[in-house]
Design an enzyme around this catalytic site. Structure first.
Site, PDB file in Angstrom:
ATOM      1  N   TYR A   1      -2.062  -0.634  10.867  1.00 38.98           N
ATOM      2  CA  TYR A   1      -2.151  -1.294   9.557  1.00 38.98           C
ATOM      3  C   TYR A   1      -0.933  -0.986   8.700  1.00 38.98           C
ATOM      4  CZ  TYR A   1      -3.372  -1.739   4.601  1.00 38.98           C
ATOM      5  OH  TYR A   1      -3.335  -2.017   3.250  1.00 38.98           O
TER       6      TYR A   1
ATOM      7  N   LYS B   1       2.127  -3.411   7.259  1.00 36.97           N
ATOM      8  CA  LYS B   1       2.428  -3.569   5.828  1.00 36.97           C
ATOM      9  C   LYS B   1       3.875  -3.152   5.545  1.00 36.97           C
ATOM     10  CE  LYS B   1       0.068  -4.708   2.895  1.00 36.97           C
ATOM     11  NZ  LYS B   1      -0.279  -6.059   2.352  1.00 36.97           N
TER      12      LYS B   1
ATOM     13  N   THR C   1       0.824  -1.206   0.000  1.00 38.25           N
ATOM     14  CA  THR C   1       0.000   0.000   0.000  1.00 38.25           C
ATOM     15  C   THR C   1       0.860   1.258   0.000  1.00 38.25           C
ATOM     16  OG1 THR C   1      -1.496   1.281   1.415  1.00 38.25           O
ATOM     17  CG2 THR C   1      -0.107  -0.314   2.527  1.00 38.25           C
ATOM     18  N   ASP C   2       0.278   2.348  -0.501  1.00 39.67           N
ATOM     19  CA  ASP C   2       0.978   3.644  -0.423  1.00 39.67           C
ATOM     20  C   ASP C   2       1.010   4.179   1.008  1.00 39.67           C
ATOM     21  OD1 ASP C   2      -1.721   4.340  -0.138  1.00 39.67           O
ATOM     22  OD2 ASP C   2      -1.737   5.826  -1.760  1.00 39.67           O
ATOM     23  N   GLU C   3       0.204   3.565   1.905  1.00 41.15           N
ATOM     24  CA  GLU C   3       0.133   4.087   3.274  1.00 41.15           C
ATOM     25  C   GLU C   3       1.444   3.902   4.029  1.00 41.15           C
ATOM     26  OE1 GLU C   3      -3.553   3.307   5.306  1.00 41.15           O
ATOM     27  OE2 GLU C   3      -4.645   3.109   3.427  1.00 41.15           O
TER      28      GLU C   3
END
Ligand code: NAD
Ligand code: TYD
Length: 364
Positions: free
Chosen positions: A155, A159, A129-131
């Site tokens: 989260y 990741k 993810t870009d998060e």
């Protein structure tokens, strides 16, 4: 021909990917490994009778080794994860268990079968993810593949840890890996805990649309089929050991997304009188604007303000570009949810209602 293991293939993006791959790569073997958590659903794979489905956990290393051997798997596409930021705030341990230890288990199995065992050509594609890059100010440049990791939620931290493990297994053991970091997906089969399906279904029932904080948080919206094309491009043209950012080219504040959604629901009811009979509690059934349901609620703790993807590398190296505008992708998504009422009714069970109560009851 590829023999592919898709982890999390009964979830939102994984299932879309399996449908996409079956459509575009007929003849390949596809094995889905999925634990069928609340987010996994066999119905997402309906009609795919030649896909092998294994109900199991990615943390079961022996099971993964057996699947890699039995099906002569040469490609893993790894989607399985706990994926919802709000749930990670309420229960972070599950995110470390699945996202970190689960990825470790897959890497361990891949290494033992592919490197110590068969030595055959292989690819481990890790979906992230870009998060992991954290949050941007309004004028900051978009995330590139060299942006420093700065995850802010349980989260995104889990990741980020999994991304680092994948990187290390390439550098240390020579596993052939590629990681893609994508932006917010939307489209068919998305579990109605995420913004777009939650708000659509709430709108149809006349329930409040709970907007966190001031609603000015920015996300880059990626239609899931464009994401699948991006992963396909990574698998076919991506360089081993590299990472690629995949975006939708649709950077929008939440309020713009919500206003688009409200206007589209109003227009759908105006165009099809049968919708008022199916969803009598919707404001649109009574000639009222769906936007009347907009409700500002207490913000998410640690809420990232802005995500944006610089997709120069994917465009230049892979030839990737999203095919849909947000308007096109959103219209198709609304059509899918209206046409598949049975799908979403079946998953809004007691545990779903418990989650909604847990996450929303205490928000002022
Ligand atoms: P999802 O929550 O809809 O589905 C996750 C799937 O993984 C479910 O089918 C679930 O049963 C399965 N699963 C969970 N734990 C498992 C375990 N221990 N063993 C086997 N299977 C397990 O998630 P999604 O939205 O489809 O996301 C897929 C991947 O894409 C995730 O890795 C997520 O981090 C990443 N991602 C998602 C988005 C998004 O907008 N949804 C954006 C960026 C990245
Ligand atoms: P979400 O779909 O949970 O994805 P992510 O947190 O991974 O970006 O949320 C998208 C945006 O919508 C995010 O800024 C949080 C916001 N949001 C709300 O305002 N209300 C809600 O009920 C939900 C679920 C999300």
């Amino acid at each position: 021909m590829t023999n592919m293991l898709v982890t999390g293939g009964a979830g939102f993006i994984g299932a879309n990917f399996v449908h996409y791959w079956r459509q575009h790569h007929a003849g390949d073997t596809i094995v889905v490994l999925d634990a069928l958590t609340y987010a996994g659903n066999r119905a997402n794979l309906a009609g795919l009778d030649d896909v092998v489905f294994e109900h199991g956990d990615i943390r079961d290393t022996a099971l993964v080794e057996r699947l890699l051997g039995d099906h002569a798997v040469d490609t893993i596409v790894h989607f399985a994860a706990e994926s919802h930021v709000d749930r990670s705030i309420h229960g972070p341990a599950a995110f470390v268990d699945t996202n970190v230890l689960g990825t470790l288990s897959l890497l361990t199995a891949a290494r033992s079968v592919w490197l110590a065992g068969s030595g055959r050509p292989h690819r481990f594609h890790h979906v992230s993810t870009d998060e992991v890059y954290g949050t941007l100010g309004p004028n900051d440049p978009a995330f590139s593949e060299t942006t420093a990791y700065a995850p802010n939620s349980p989260y995104s931290a889990s990741k980020a840890a999994s991304d680092h493990l994948v990187r290390a297994w390439h550098h240390t053991y020579g596993l052939d890996t590629v990681t893609s970091n994508c932006s917010n997906n939307y489209g068919p089969y998305q579990f109605p805990e995420k913004l777009i399906p939650l708000f659509l279904i709430n709108a149809l029932h006349g329930r409040p649309l709970p907007i966190y904080g001031d609603g000015q948080q920015v996300r880059d919206w990626l239609h899931v089929e464009d994401h699948c094309r991006g992963i396909e491009a990574c698998l076919t043209r991506g360089r081993v050991g590299e990472t690629y950012n995949i975006g939708g080219g649709a950077e929008l504040p939440n309020l713009t997304v919500i206003d688009t959604l409200c206007a589209a629901v109003d227009a759908a009811f105006a165009a099809d009188p049968a919708l008022a009979a199916r969803f009598p509690d919707a404001p649109a059934a009574k000639g009222l604007p769906t936007a009347s349901l907009k409700t500002f609620v207490t913000d998410r703790p640690g809420h990232d303000r802005r995500y944006a993807i610089d997709e120069t590398k994917a465009r230049n190296e892979l030839g990737y570009a999203p095919a849909r505008t947000f308007e096109q992708g959103f219209a198709a998504t609304l059509g899918w949810y209206l046409a598949n009422e049975g799908w979403w009714r079946a998953i809004m069970d007691g545990s779903y209602r418990d989650w909604v109560a847990t996450n929303y009851a205490a928000r002022a």
